[in-house]
Design a protein around this motif. Structure first.
Motif, PDB file in Angstrom:
ATOM      1  N   LEU A 235      25.271  72.277  49.079  1.00 32.25           N
ATOM      2  CA  LEU A 235      26.531  72.439  49.790  1.00 32.25           C
ATOM      3  C   LEU A 235      26.898  73.918  49.942  1.00 32.25           C
ATOM      4  O   LEU A 235      26.365  74.790  49.269  1.00 32.25           O
ATOM      5  CB  LEU A 235      27.649  71.697  49.060  1.00 32.25           C
ATOM      6  N   LEU A 236      27.836  74.153  50.831  1.00 32.22           N
ATOM      7  CA  LEU A 236      28.229  75.520  51.191  1.00 32.22           C
ATOM      8  C   LEU A 236      28.620  76.337  49.964  1.00 32.22           C
ATOM      9  O   LEU A 236      28.177  77.477  49.792  1.00 32.22           O
ATOM     10  CB  LEU A 236      29.399  75.458  52.179  1.00 32.22           C
ATOM     11  N   GLN A 237      29.451  75.773  49.083  1.00 30.50           N
ATOM     12  CA  GLN A 237      29.908  76.525  47.908  1.00 30.50           C
ATOM     13  C   GLN A 237      28.751  76.869  46.977  1.00 30.50           C
ATOM     14  O   GLN A 237      28.744  77.953  46.378  1.00 30.50           O
ATOM     15  CB  GLN A 237      30.978  75.723  47.150  1.00 30.50           C
ATOM     16  N   GLU A 238      27.786  75.982  46.856  1.00 27.37           N
ATOM     17  CA  GLU A 238      26.644  76.280  45.990  1.00 27.37           C
ATOM     18  C   GLU A 238      25.833  77.446  46.546  1.00 27.37           C
ATOM     19  O   GLU A 238      25.455  78.370  45.807  1.00 27.37           O
ATOM     20  CB  GLU A 238      25.746  75.062  45.829  1.00 27.37           C
ATOM     21  N   ARG A 239      25.572  77.431  47.826  1.00 26.18           N
ATOM     22  CA  ARG A 239      24.797  78.520  48.419  1.00 26.18           C
ATOM     23  C   ARG A 239      25.528  79.851  48.275  1.00 26.18           C
ATOM     24  O   ARG A 239      24.925  80.875  47.935  1.00 26.18           O
ATOM     25  CB  ARG A 239      24.518  78.226  49.893  1.00 26.18           C
TER      26      ARG A 239
ATOM     27  N   ASP B 212      31.940  86.328  38.167  1.00 26.63           N
ATOM     28  CA  ASP B 212      33.224  85.621  38.215  1.00 26.63           C
ATOM     29  C   ASP B 212      33.376  84.844  39.523  1.00 26.63           C
ATOM     30  O   ASP B 212      33.783  83.671  39.518  1.00 26.63           O
ATOM     31  CB  ASP B 212      34.376  86.612  38.064  1.00 26.63           C
ATOM     32  N   ALA B 213      33.065  85.487  40.647  1.00 27.22           N
ATOM     33  CA  ALA B 213      33.139  84.805  41.939  1.00 27.22           C
ATOM     34  C   ALA B 213      32.132  83.671  41.998  1.00 27.22           C
ATOM     35  O   ALA B 213      32.423  82.594  42.536  1.00 27.22           O
ATOM     36  CB  ALA B 213      32.902  85.796  43.071  1.00 27.22           C
ATOM     37  N   ALA B 214      30.940  83.892  41.439  1.00 28.32           N
ATOM     38  CA  ALA B 214      29.912  82.853  41.439  1.00 28.32           C
ATOM     39  C   ALA B 214      30.368  81.648  40.640  1.00 28.32           C
ATOM     40  O   ALA B 214      30.207  80.495  41.075  1.00 28.32           O
ATOM     41  CB  ALA B 214      28.606  83.407  40.866  1.00 28.32           C
ATOM     42  N   ARG B 215      30.984  81.888  39.485  1.00 29.39           N
ATOM     43  CA  ARG B 215      31.446  80.783  38.645  1.00 29.39           C
ATOM     44  C   ARG B 215      32.539  79.968  39.345  1.00 29.39           C
ATOM     45  O   ARG B 215      32.569  78.745  39.268  1.00 29.39           O
ATOM     46  CB  ARG B 215      31.960  81.327  37.307  1.00 29.39           C
ATOM     47  N   GLN B 216      33.430  80.649  40.062  1.00 30.06           N
ATOM     48  CA  GLN B 216      34.476  79.949  40.805  1.00 30.06           C
ATOM     49  C   GLN B 216      33.873  79.072  41.900  1.00 30.06           C
ATOM     50  O   GLN B 216      34.288  77.923  42.102  1.00 30.06           O
ATOM     51  CB  GLN B 216      35.439  80.966  41.424  1.00 30.06           C
ATOM     52  N   LEU B 217      32.882  79.598  42.597  1.00 31.88           N
ATOM     53  CA  LEU B 217      32.231  78.830  43.661  1.00 31.88           C
ATOM     54  C   LEU B 217      31.442  77.663  43.085  1.00 31.88           C
ATOM     55  O   LEU B 217      31.420  76.569  43.676  1.00 31.88           O
ATOM     56  CB  LEU B 217      31.322  79.742  44.484  1.00 31.88           C
ATOM     57  N   PHE B 218      30.806  77.850  41.939  1.00 32.79           N
ATOM     58  CA  PHE B 218      30.080  76.748  41.304  1.00 32.79           C
ATOM     59  C   PHE B 218      31.053  75.650  40.864  1.00 32.79           C
ATOM     60  O   PHE B 218      30.729  74.467  40.929  1.00 32.79           O
ATOM     61  CB  PHE B 218      29.277  77.254  40.108  1.00 32.79           C
ATOM     62  N   GLU B 219      32.238  76.049  40.413  1.00 30.32           N
ATOM     63  CA  GLU B 219      33.253  75.065  40.033  1.00 30.32           C
ATOM     64  C   GLU B 219      33.692  74.245  41.252  1.00 30.32           C
ATOM     65  O   GLU B 219      33.845  73.022  41.171  1.00 30.32           O
ATOM     66  CB  GLU B 219      34.453  75.767  39.406  1.00 30.32           C
TER      67      GLU B 219
ATOM     68  N   GLY C 272      27.762  80.572  46.017  1.00 29.51           N
ATOM     69  CA  GLY C 272      27.781  80.916  44.602  1.00 29.51           C
ATOM     70  C   GLY C 272      26.490  81.578  44.161  1.00 29.51           C
ATOM     71  O   GLY C 272      26.499  82.551  43.404  1.00 29.51           O
ATOM     72  N   ARG C 273      25.369  81.067  44.647  1.00 31.47           N
ATOM     73  CA  ARG C 273      24.079  81.661  44.301  1.00 31.47           C
ATOM     74  C   ARG C 273      23.951  83.064  44.901  1.00 31.47           C
ATOM     75  O   ARG C 273      23.355  83.958  44.291  1.00 31.47           O
ATOM     76  CB  ARG C 273      22.939  80.757  44.760  1.00 31.47           C
ATOM     77  N   GLU C 274      24.497  83.245  46.091  1.00 31.33           N
ATOM     78  CA  GLU C 274      24.482  84.585  46.698  1.00 31.33           C
ATOM     79  C   GLU C 274      25.300  85.570  45.866  1.00 31.33           C
ATOM     80  O   GLU C 274      24.873  86.699  45.622  1.00 31.33           O
ATOM     81  CB  GLU C 274      25.052  84.510  48.120  1.00 31.33           C
ATOM     82  N   ARG C 275      26.499  85.138  45.410  1.00 33.59           N
ATOM     83  CA  ARG C 275      27.327  86.015  44.585  1.00 33.59           C
ATOM     84  C   ARG C 275      26.659  86.277  43.232  1.00 33.59           C
ATOM     85  O   ARG C 275      26.770  87.368  42.673  1.00 33.59           O
ATOM     86  CB  ARG C 275      28.716  85.391  44.357  1.00 33.59           C
ATOM     87  N   GLN C 276      25.958  85.276  42.716  1.00 31.70           N
ATOM     88  CA  GLN C 276      25.255  85.449  41.444  1.00 31.70           C
ATOM     89  C   GLN C 276      24.149  86.494  41.577  1.00 31.70           C
ATOM     90  O   GLN C 276      23.985  87.356  40.706  1.00 31.70           O
ATOM     91  CB  GLN C 276      24.669  84.111  40.986  1.00 31.70           C
ATOM     92  N   ARG C 277      23.404  86.423  42.683  1.00 32.41           N
ATOM     93  CA  ARG C 277      22.345  87.418  42.911  1.00 32.41           C
ATOM     94  C   ARG C 277      22.919  88.817  43.108  1.00 32.41           C
ATOM     95  O   ARG C 277      22.285  89.817  42.770  1.00 32.41           O
ATOM     96  CB  ARG C 277      21.495  87.019  44.120  1.00 32.41           C
TER      97      ARG C 277
ATOM     98  N   MET D 247      25.517  72.306  38.848  1.00 35.78           N
ATOM     99  CA  MET D 247      26.650  73.216  39.009  1.00 35.78           C
ATOM    100  C   MET D 247      27.422  73.377  37.699  1.00 35.78           C
ATOM    101  O   MET D 247      27.872  74.473  37.373  1.00 35.78           O
ATOM    102  CB  MET D 247      27.589  72.695  40.107  1.00 35.78           C
ATOM    103  N   ARG D 248      27.543  72.298  36.957  1.00 34.35           N
ATOM    104  CA  ARG D 248      28.213  72.398  35.656  1.00 34.35           C
ATOM    105  C   ARG D 248      27.419  73.302  34.725  1.00 34.35           C
ATOM    106  O   ARG D 248      28.003  74.106  33.979  1.00 34.35           O
ATOM    107  CB  ARG D 248      28.355  70.995  35.042  1.00 34.35           C
TER     108      ARG D 248
END
Length: 309
Positions: free
Chosen positions: A128-132, A144-151, A134-139, A183-184
């Protein structure tokens, strides 16, 4: 009475929120049937209950790309095969809506309401959009932004899974359950024991959704232990079974086959006793027997879970 046409700029700048509010649905239907492109429309909180956007007489649906449908009322709408790629359906009300064969890739589905919606053959994203995002922010190192998107992704996957289960679409629901658990896991501290344990459960069984993972792990363990027995040696009566370079390759191959047989017997805890471990082979056999008992029990649980759906 035909709906008054709305200019392209009005569709895109949000003027439709107040312009022809009562006949907005009719205007959108007319726009779709005119064959003109529908992209980037601003339809926040639009009252579109019961709208019919089905391309009757055609196997392909209308395209409504990159449209903002935040909190739009689409209850009991007919959206068969509608291509909504790139649109925001955040908190949109699609209760009772026909989404059969709709394309929801690249859509923001956070908080979407789908009670009673028809979800057969919907085209979903693998991620899903938020997962993609989130992975971009993680890279990019923004944890913090990645964790919010994963949530948000976890919440969205859970919401979709529950509605798919209610609709009896258990295969897709299982896929979303797996993504929900991933995601969890990604929200946990990176080097924590809980995250490692969660990763192992995913690796061995896909959080109970992938029986094939258990089978592949079992075959891999049997093969690795068989090779270890071949290297350290086991006994078939008074005869050793082990690698001996001075013997021919056929004799070594026969001994390897015997070690693999012993590995299968040990893994399944049959224990015929015709081949016995000694020396370093004993702790290997004990570990394999323990892992085999656990793995077979895990396979039964995962298989029964899948089949009882």
């Amino acid at each position: 009475m035909a709906a008054e046409p709305i200019e392209d700029d009005a569709w895109r700048d949000g003027a439709t929120d107040s312009h022809l509010a009562e006949s907005l649905g009719d205007a959108l239907q007319a726009r779709a049937r005119s064959g003109q492109p529908m992209r980037g429309f601003q339809l926040k909180r639009a009252a579109l209950a019961g709208i019919d956007l089905v391309n009757h007489g055609s196997r392909s649906g209308y395209q409504l790309h990159d449209t903002d449908l935040y909190r739009a009322d689409l209850q009991n709408a007919h959206l068969f095969a509608l291509d909504l790629r790139g649109s925001s359906l955040m908190k949109a009300d699609l209760r009772g809506t026909n989404l059969h064969c709709a394309d929801l890739r690249d859509c923001n589905l956070l908080g979407i309401r789908l009670d009673g919606a028809r979800l057969d053959n919907v085209i979903w994203d693998r991620q899903l959009l938020q997962e993609r995002r989130g992975r971009e922010r993680q890279r990019a190192g923004d944890s913090d932004a990645a964790r919010q998107l994963f949530e948000e992704a976890e919440e969205t996957y859970r919401n979709l899974r529950l509605h798919l289960e209610k609709a009896g679409l258990f295969e897709q629901a299982g896929i979303f359950f797996h993504r929900e658990m991933v995601m969890r896991r990604l929200q946990m501290p990176r080097f924590s024991g809980k995250r490692l344990l969660s990763w192992l459960v995913d690796l061995f069984s896909g959080y109970g959704e992938k029986p094939l993972n258990v089978v592949l792990f079992s075959l891999g363990l049997i093969f690795v232990c068989g090779l270890l027995y071949f290297l350290v040696g086991v006994r078939h009566g008074d005869l050793p079974l082990r690698l001996a370079l001075e013997r021919g390759w056929l004799a070594n191959l026969a001994d390897l086959a015997g070690c693999l047989y012993f590995s299968v017997v040990t893994f399944t805890t049959l224990g015929y006793g015709d081949i016995t471990p000694h020396g370093l082979a004993r702790p290997i056999a004990a570990l394999e027997a323990f892992a085999g008992s656990f793995t077979m029990a895990l396979f039964v649980v995962v298989f029964v879970k899948k089949m009882t759906r």
